[in-house]
Design a protein around this motif. Structure first.
Motif, short mmCIF file in Angstrom:
data_model
loop_
_atom_site.label_atom_id
_atom_site.label_comp_id
_atom_site.label_asym_id
_atom_site.label_seq_id
_atom_site.Cartn_x
_atom_site.Cartn_y
_atom_site.Cartn_z
N ALA A 290 78.73 35.94 40.62
CA ALA A 290 78.00 34.77 40.14
C ALA A 290 78.92 33.85 39.33
N PRO A 329 58.18 36.10 45.65
CA PRO A 329 59.22 37.10 45.44
C PRO A 329 60.29 36.56 44.48
N HIS A 331 63.28 36.89 44.37
CA HIS A 331 64.59 36.58 44.95
C HIS A 331 64.79 35.10 45.20
N ILE A 332 63.73 34.31 45.02
CA ILE A 332 63.89 32.87 45.15
C ILE A 332 64.92 32.38 44.11
N VAL A 334 67.73 33.91 43.07
CA VAL A 334 69.08 34.09 43.62
C VAL A 334 69.32 33.10 44.75
N MET A 335 68.29 32.94 45.59
CA MET A 335 68.42 32.02 46.71
C MET A 335 68.73 30.60 46.22
N GLY A 338 72.34 30.04 45.27
CA GLY A 338 73.18 29.79 46.44
C GLY A 338 72.94 28.40 46.99
N LEU A 341 74.56 25.60 44.95
CA LEU A 341 76.00 25.51 45.16
C LEU A 341 76.32 24.90 46.53
N ALA B 96 79.01 31.13 48.26
CA ALA B 96 77.68 30.56 48.10
C ALA B 96 76.76 31.12 49.19
N LEU B 97 77.34 31.29 50.37
CA LEU B 97 76.56 31.82 51.49
C LEU B 97 76.16 33.28 51.24
N ILE B 99 75.54 34.62 48.32
CA ILE B 99 74.46 34.63 47.34
C ILE B 99 73.17 34.10 47.97
N PHE B 100 73.31 32.99 48.70
CA PHE B 100 72.13 32.41 49.36
C PHE B 100 71.54 33.40 50.36
N THR B 102 71.85 36.67 50.53
CA THR B 102 71.27 37.84 49.89
C THR B 102 69.88 37.52 49.34
N GLY B 103 69.78 36.36 48.67
CA GLY B 103 68.49 35.95 48.13
C GLY B 103 67.47 35.74 49.24
N LEU B 104 67.89 35.03 50.28
CA LEU B 104 66.99 34.73 51.40
C LEU B 104 66.50 36.02 52.06
N ASN B 106 66.32 39.08 50.86
CA ASN B 106 65.41 39.84 50.01
C ASN B 106 64.07 39.16 49.86
N PHE B 107 64.10 37.81 49.86
CA PHE B 107 62.85 37.04 49.79
C PHE B 107 62.01 37.33 51.03
N LYS B 110 60.61 41.01 51.39
CA LYS B 110 59.71 41.61 50.39
C LYS B 110 58.50 42.29 51.02
#
Lengths: 365, 312
Positions: A290, A329, A331-332, A334-335, A338, A341, B96-97, B99-100, B102-104, B106-107, B110
């Motif tokens: 991060a 969720p 995780h939005i 973290v999304m 990303g 950025l 960035a990809l 992190i994006f 990983t978030g996407l 897991n979202f 769920k």
């Protein structure tokens, strides 16, 4: 048929001031809009989600203090990344150096803590954590300077080694770091003299102010001193630096060691602060990675990193609470980091170049 | 020593190796064209969950695989747009990809958390061949994707080193200015192979989900396989055939802790075992970057450097 238009990039000689401020702002807004569209498309309420994230991350007393607390480590890993990135050295192993910082700090807190008073221990723990971080980047720094081995790959590989090492120290029976008489393997708490108490009833530790001061100091160091000037010269033109008698190898090693030390410091702030022991949960949090994002959003500007560090910490804190406050969720969060950025990177092009579409005929092929 | 355990574990490492081969081949094509995409881990995760959700709702693993491949290419397209068209920093864009993605993942994942998929890719059966003691299960007991992955690697090697188009890809990674002077578009080649690479990574992610894991677990499904794939490309010196052997070696080391535990061999602490492939890669990398041996490693010379004609 060839396209009638061609996109032309013209490098700006000088970036207008308003653009430098506007581009990051618009990038963040664009990411928020994209996020809202995504949330709506997947059947969640964008309004509720954003409102809750804003409240829980920034606007409530609990939220903002927790955000500032989390930003401590993110600012550390952010300045760690920026310090090497500004010289085109890509230390992406801040994550591993952070683990080593935790291991070093926990060792100091366990081994020396019982014998020394708090006012000696806290600085000592932070310093030993930083040294451990620097130690972890020594081989990549050395081979980068001497052999030209890509620091991107070596620092990344060592992150995995560091993660195994951390787990080893926690899971091995009779490990120095492991808590005794506990069924589930976990780290042993450091001595009281090596642990700070949070401010009031918050989760904010005094280390936050130390780290902010450090970021401002680095801002001054890079902008105003001869050392900072040398870094800029090497970054802009290694050959010119060579003829000017600048020892690039030495500066390379120094900059990378500094970068490792700053990431290690991030790990040490976790030991004197919220963790107080080795915890393998850290490997799921990605604070080191991060930091690279935090640095990139601030374009490696050390003062800017304080802002982007707090912003990203807020997104995480606000995101974490989402599952309690709404059904979105978490995780939005973290999304969105990303996404922000990615948009900022796209926006960067508009800051650096004048982008125009011109008729094909006008372009000499 | 129980030879059955060792054979089974070797067959297992081939399965892990399949994901690695696909993901690393994706990285290899991208890097051969001069683009560094560190986003593999995020792409793998996103493709994995997409393939899971699609296969679960349609009941077809093939639909899952297809969507996984498409998602990989879509995320790679973001990277190509940012780095090739808009000339953003490749390292930062890749991260960035991660992190994006990983978030996407897991979202999206769920609702599927902890769920097991009913339809998975079954191992192929070659009849009596698969029953040959010893080599049978290893050579003839894999699923079809493993054989496809091996075929792709061999094809990739032939393509890169024996065809004109392959030469153009390698030239774009080594010396884009010359490719440009030849009248070819560096940007087009780079975008094309970044997308192809993304599709391969997506294939790997989807296979990882449908062929091996079969259950979606929060934050642990690919477990760093994307990063290992990136190291593997370096380890293999950007060559597809060497990559096959590297992948099997890495796959074997990755599951060795479980085998040793089953055999109750404890001379190396099991928590330290997983670091071996990384240490081996690190040592190989350093040894090969001495000036005299740099050609053996053969990194694309313009890897990670945006190509800008106007500024030359």
């Amino acid at each position: 048929m060839p396209a009638p238009f061609r996109i032309v990039f013209e490098q700006r000689a000088e970036t207008p001031k308003y653009l430098s401020a506007l581009v990051p702002l618009i990038s963040v807004l664009a990411a928020l809009v994209a996020g809202a569209l995504f949330l709506t498309a997947t059947g969640y309420s964008a309004m509720d989600t954003y409102k809750n994230m804003l409240d829980d991350g920034f606007l409530t007393y609990r939220g903002i203090t927790e955000t500032l607390g989390l930003s401590t480590v993110l600012i550390c890993t952010g300045i760690a990344a920026a310090f090497s990135f500004q010289m085109n050295l890509y230390n992406i192993g801040g994550e591993g150096q952070l683990y080593l910082g935790m291991i070093g700090a926990a060792w100091a807190g366990l081994a020396l803590g019982p014998h020394l008073p708090s006012f000696v221990m806290i600085p000592l723990v932070l310093i030993i954590g930083s040294l451990a971080g620097a130690l972890w980047i020594f081989v990549p720094a050395f081979v980068r300077a001497r052999l030209g081995t890509s620091e991107i790959v070596t620092t990344l590989l060592l992150t995995y080694v560091a993660s195994s090492l951390l787990k080893h120290f926690i899971n091995t029976p009779n490990s120095f770091f492991r808590a005794k008489n506990v069924a589930f393997p976990q780290g042993r708490n450091v001595a009281d003299s090596a642990a700070l108490s949070p401010i009031g009833d918050t989760r904010l530790y005094p280390t936050f102010f130390v780290v902010v001061a450090l970021a401002l100091f680095l801002y001054w160091l890079v902008k105003k001193t001869e050392f900072g000037y040398r870094i800029q010269v090497i970054a802009d033109s290694p050959r010119a630096a060579h003829y000017a008698g600048v020892n690039a190898n030495k500066t390379t090693i120094a900059v990378m060691l500094m970068s490792g030390a700053l990431a290690g410091l991030g790990g040490a702030t976790l030991i004197v602060g919220p963790f107080a022991r080795l915890d393998q949960g850290i490997t799921l949090l990605g604070y080191g990675y991060a930091g690279i994002v935090v640095a990139a959003l601030a374009r490696n500007n050390f003062a800017g990193i304080i802002v982007s560090g707090i912003l990203f910490a807020g997104l995480r804190v606000g995101g974490e609470k989402l599952q309690i406050s709404t059904d979105t969720p978490k995780h939005i969060g973290v999304m969105m980091q990303g996404a922000i950025l990615l948009f900022a990177l796209g926006g960067e092009a508009f800051r650096r170049y004048k982008i125009r579409a011109v008729r094909m005929k006008a372009v000499a092929q | 020593m129980n030879s059955n355990i060792w054979l089974l574990s070797f067959a297992d490492s081939v399965a892990i190796a399949t994901t690695l081969i696909l993901a690393a081949l994706g990285a290899l094509f991208t890097e051969r064209a001069g683009v560094l995409n560190l986003g593999i881990e995020g792409m793998l995760l996103t493709s994995a969950i997409t393939s899971f959700l699609v296969a679960d709702s349609t009941g077809s693993v093939w639909a899952g695989l297809l969507l996984g491949i498409i998602l990989g290419a879509v995320l790679a397209a973001i990277h190509a747009l940012l780095t090739v068209v808009l000339r953003a920093n490749q390292i930062v864009s890749g991260l960035a990809l991660v992190i994006f993605g990983t978030g996407l993942a897991n979202f999206l994942g769920k609702p599927a958390e902890g769920k097991t998929i009913k339809t998975t890719i079954e191992p192929m059966s070659f009849g009596p061949l698969s029953d040959i003691p010893g080599i049978g299960p290893v050579v003839f007991g894999q699923d079809i994707i493993t054989y496809v992955a091996l075929a792709i690697a061999v094809l990739a090697s032939w393509f890169l080193f024996r065809t004109r188009a392959g030469l153009e890809v390698r030239a774009t990674g080594d010396d884009p200015a010359t490719v440009d002077a030849q009248g070819l578009s560096v940007a087009t080649i780079r975008i094309r192979y970044t997308l192809l690479g993304g599709a391969l990574v997506g294939f790997g992610g989807a296979f990882h989900m449908l062929g091996q894991s079969a259950a979606w677990h929060l934050e642990a499904t690919t477990n760093g396989v994307g990063w290992i794939a990136l190291s593997l490309v370096v380890f293999a010196g950007w060559r597809p055939i060497r990559l096959i052997f590297g992948a099997i070696l890495f796959g074997f080391t990755l599951q060795l802790p479980f085998t040793l535990q089953a055999e109750q061999i404890t001379f190396i602490p099991s928590a330290l075992m997983p670091m071996l492939p990384y240490l081996a890669t690190l040592i190989a990398l350093i040894a090969l970057s001495r000036p005299s041996s740099r050609n053996i490693l053969g990194a694309p010379k313009a890897l990670g450097i945006p190509f800008v004609r106007d500024e030359r």
